[in-house]
Design a protein around this motif. Sequence first.
Motif, PDB file in Angstrom:
ATOM      1  N   HIS A   1      36.877  -0.753  -7.374  1.00  5.45           N
ATOM      2  CA  HIS A   1      38.397  -0.408  -7.412  1.00  5.45           C
ATOM      3  C   HIS A   1      39.090  -1.069  -8.513  1.00  5.45           C
ATOM      4  CE1 HIS A   1      37.710   0.633  -2.910  1.00  5.45           C
ATOM      5  NE2 HIS A   1      37.910   1.815  -3.332  1.00  5.45           N
TER       6      HIS A   1
ATOM      7  N   ARG B   1      30.855  22.573 -12.007  1.00  5.27           N
ATOM      8  CA  ARG B   1      30.813  23.898 -11.576  1.00  5.27           C
ATOM      9  C   ARG B   1      29.817  24.811 -12.501  1.00  5.27           C
ATOM     10  NH1 ARG B   1      33.663  24.567  -6.388  1.00  5.27           N
ATOM     11  NH2 ARG B   1      33.544  22.320  -6.342  1.00  5.27           N
TER      12      ARG B   1
ATOM     13  N   TRP C   1      40.857  16.389  -7.567  1.00  8.56           N
ATOM     14  CA  TRP C   1      39.548  16.157  -8.005  1.00  8.56           C
ATOM     15  C   TRP C   1      38.781  15.140  -7.389  1.00  8.56           C
ATOM     16  CZ3 TRP C   1      39.893  20.308 -10.602  1.00  8.56           C
ATOM     17  CH2 TRP C   1      40.619  20.708 -11.402  1.00  8.56           C
ATOM     18  N   ARG C   2      39.634  14.478  -6.789  1.00  9.54           N
ATOM     19  CA  ARG C   2      39.079  13.175  -5.643  1.00  9.54           C
ATOM     20  C   ARG C   2      38.564  13.978  -4.505  1.00  9.54           C
ATOM     21  NH1 ARG C   2      38.628   7.716  -6.961  1.00  9.54           N
ATOM     22  NH2 ARG C   2      39.367   7.895  -9.185  1.00  9.54           N
TER      23      ARG C   2
ATOM     24  N   PHE D   1      35.370  18.612 -13.566  1.00 15.03           N
ATOM     25  CA  PHE D   1      35.217  19.605 -12.585  1.00 15.03           C
ATOM     26  C   PHE D   1      34.563  21.064 -13.033  1.00 15.03           C
ATOM     27  CE2 PHE D   1      37.008  23.125 -10.025  1.00 15.03           C
ATOM     28  CZ  PHE D   1      36.652  22.763  -8.824  1.00 15.03           C
ATOM     29  N   LEU D   2      35.265  21.268 -14.200  1.00 18.81           N
ATOM     30  CA  LEU D   2      34.861  22.740 -14.832  1.00 18.81           C
ATOM     31  C   LEU D   2      33.180  22.723 -15.144  1.00 18.81           C
ATOM     32  CD1 LEU D   2      37.968  23.902 -16.742  1.00 18.81           C
ATOM     33  CD2 LEU D   2      36.910  24.713 -14.686  1.00 18.81           C
TER      34      LEU D   2
ATOM     35  N   ALA E   1      38.471   5.527   0.156  1.00 16.88           N
ATOM     36  CA  ALA E   1      37.648   4.762  -0.802  1.00 16.88           C
ATOM     37  C   ALA E   1      39.020   4.148  -1.662  1.00 16.88           C
ATOM     38  CB  ALA E   1      36.818   5.532  -1.584  1.00 16.88           C
ATOM     39  N   ASN E   2      40.014   5.325  -1.773  1.00 18.72           N
ATOM     40  CA  ASN E   2      41.131   4.749  -2.832  1.00 18.72           C
ATOM     41  C   ASN E   2      42.535   5.192  -2.195  1.00 18.72           C
ATOM     42  OD1 ASN E   2      42.623   4.573  -4.945  1.00 18.72           O
ATOM     43  ND2 ASN E   2      41.095   4.558  -6.356  1.00 18.72           N
TER      44      ASN E   2
ATOM     45  N   ASN F   1      43.220  17.655 -18.137  1.00 20.96           N
ATOM     46  CA  ASN F   1      42.790  16.147 -18.209  1.00 20.96           C
ATOM     47  C   ASN F   1      41.337  15.852 -18.117  1.00 20.96           C
ATOM     48  OD1 ASN F   1      42.212  16.148 -15.425  1.00 20.96           O
ATOM     49  ND2 ASN F   1      44.441  15.935 -14.973  1.00 20.96           N
ATOM     50  N   LYS F   2      40.765  14.982 -18.168  1.00 17.94           N
ATOM     51  CA  LYS F   2      39.260  14.488 -18.364  1.00 17.94           C
ATOM     52  C   LYS F   2      38.662  14.903 -16.832  1.00 17.94           C
ATOM     53  CE  LYS F   2      38.608   9.567 -17.501  1.00 17.94           C
ATOM     54  NZ  LYS F   2      38.688   9.465 -16.221  1.00 17.94           N
ATOM     55  N   GLU F   3      39.524  14.926 -15.684  1.00 23.16           N
ATOM     56  CA  GLU F   3      38.889  15.065 -14.493  1.00 23.16           C
ATOM     57  C   GLU F   3      38.673  16.790 -14.336  1.00 23.16           C
ATOM     58  OE1 GLU F   3      37.535  13.256 -12.298  1.00 23.16           O
ATOM     59  OE2 GLU F   3      38.232  11.262 -13.431  1.00 23.16           O
ATOM     60  N   ARG F   4      39.747  17.458 -14.937  1.00 22.51           N
ATOM     61  CA  ARG F   4      39.782  18.870 -14.854  1.00 22.51           C
ATOM     62  C   ARG F   4      38.317  19.369 -15.642  1.00 22.51           C
ATOM     63  NH1 ARG F   4      41.634  22.963 -18.173  1.00 22.51           N
ATOM     64  NH2 ARG F   4      41.742  25.083 -16.919  1.00 22.51           N
TER      65      ARG F   4
ATOM     66  N   GLU G   1      33.346   5.246  -8.604  1.00 21.54           N
ATOM     67  CA  GLU G   1      34.710   5.242  -8.497  1.00 21.54           C
ATOM     68  C   GLU G   1      35.239   5.074  -6.961  1.00 21.54           C
ATOM     69  OE1 GLU G   1      36.615   8.378 -10.383  1.00 21.54           O
ATOM     70  OE2 GLU G   1      36.755   7.406 -12.309  1.00 21.54           O
ATOM     71  N   ASP G   2      34.323   5.595  -6.135  1.00 18.83           N
ATOM     72  CA  ASP G   2      34.561   5.539  -4.825  1.00 18.83           C
ATOM     73  C   ASP G   2      34.560   4.106  -4.216  1.00 18.83           C
ATOM     74  OD1 ASP G   2      35.571   7.931  -4.592  1.00 18.83           O
ATOM     75  OD2 ASP G   2      33.871   8.821  -3.474  1.00 18.83           O
TER      76      ASP G   2
ATOM     77  N   ASN H   1      31.483   9.592 -10.315  1.00 26.85           N
ATOM     78  CA  ASN H   1      32.296   9.826  -9.034  1.00 26.85           C
ATOM     79  C   ASN H   1      31.954   8.977  -7.775  1.00 26.85           C
ATOM     80  OD1 ASN H   1      34.013  11.846 -10.154  1.00 26.85           O
ATOM     81  ND2 ASN H   1      32.413  13.490  -9.441  1.00 26.85           N
ATOM     82  N   ILE H   2      30.755   8.915  -7.556  1.00 21.92           N
ATOM     83  CA  ILE H   2      30.336   8.008  -6.572  1.00 21.92           C
ATOM     84  C   ILE H   2      30.955   6.475  -6.670  1.00 21.92           C
ATOM     85  CG2 ILE H   2      28.451   6.978  -5.312  1.00 21.92           C
ATOM     86  CD1 ILE H   2      27.034   9.719  -5.732  1.00 21.92           C
TER      87      ILE H   2
ATOM     88  N   ARG I   1      35.874  15.867  -2.289  1.00 24.21           N
ATOM     89  CA  ARG I   1      34.346  15.773  -2.316  1.00 24.21           C
ATOM     90  C   ARG I   1      33.916  16.890  -1.411  1.00 24.21           C
ATOM     91  NH1 ARG I   1      35.552  12.947  -6.292  1.00 24.21           N
ATOM     92  NH2 ARG I   1      35.009  10.650  -6.188  1.00 24.21           N
TER      93      ARG I   1
END
Lengths: 241, 129
Positions: free
Chosen positions: B95, B27, A207-208, B23-24, A168-169, B17-20, B91-92, B88-89, A210
């Motif tokens: 692009h 969870r 983080w990417r 993620f937290l 995907a990336n 960062n925002k992704e971390r 973003e895949d 998340n989906i 899955r």
Amino acid sequence: MQVNMRIRRFNPEKDEKPYWGEYTLDDVDPNESVLDLLRRLKGEQDGTLTLRSSCAHGVCGSDAMRINGANMLACKTLVSRLGKEGSSEVKIQIEPILGLKVQKDLVVDMEPFFDHYKSVMPYFVNDSPPPADGRERLQSIEDRARFDDTTKCILCAACTTSCPSFWANEKYVGPAAIVQAHRFIFDSRDQAPEERLKVVGDTFGVWRCRTIFNCTNACPREIEVTKAIAEVKDVLATGKI
Amino acid sequence: MTKLTGVTHRKVQVPSNKERTAFLFMRLSGVFLLFLAVSHVLVQHVVNSVHDLDIQFVIERWSSVTIRGIDLLLLFFALIHGVNGLRNILEDYVHSAKAMKVINVLLVVFLVISLIFASVAIITFNPGT
């Protein structure tokens, strides 16, 4: 045994788009590897067939390809594994690994893969002076065991190119680079875990992932890749190695 | 200092960062949702029949402040968890950084409006009015 092979062919100097080449090989021994068949095909039927291979014993990691829809090393995949038991005819479909630009037939451009590999600093960093006796920097058996699994990587790219997040990336650092980062982050003697965590903790880092497990299934060295990625995520979440 | 027996544990500075953070949150909310969403399904669809879900049922349930609190928690955890999953989906598949920016803004607007409307409904619900 007869083997019917379907191979994804592409010569950028001649072909506008990839096509399937179909070949038949007779008198194949079930204990022959897919690489044996490809070499035989190249020698006997079509010398233009292009592929990478080197040691032919699953050590150099040159011949990762998509065989019957799954990433494998051609040299480690026996024909007997691909056909039904007792069958005298086997069908094998071979494509280049996905997600990297095809240069010719089964050869892809590995540079983006190695750029990700280099980005995690895949080498030992320790600026303190070596022990006075001039011998190696020792560590406990338990400390060594923590990264034993991830030392086995041969950089074949089977994991990274089986990962839908990488398809995907291509900016995603990928499972192989994370495995390399894991190998050094969990080494108690290494002094640069934070620099590596900056790379794998970035937007296009772990983080990417899955947790699809394609990487673990694809690894010819049976490294528990998804588990290694989860352990790096755990370090990034808790700040503890 | 490396030990020669046992496991060496080290503390390290980790990038934030925002992704971390996302993620937290995923969870944490995942653990909460395991209880909240499952109990919600059990109460709404197993213990009670869907055919009995009328205004009287809502009045009875929301007469309890605890149930309203649980529903608010479910609302916040489920909606943010779901929208982040959708991000998340997307973003895949998307692009273009520009397109993704627009999508993120739309998702945040949708999220905020939904949270406000649903929270107001839960908090201010009064069967007498």
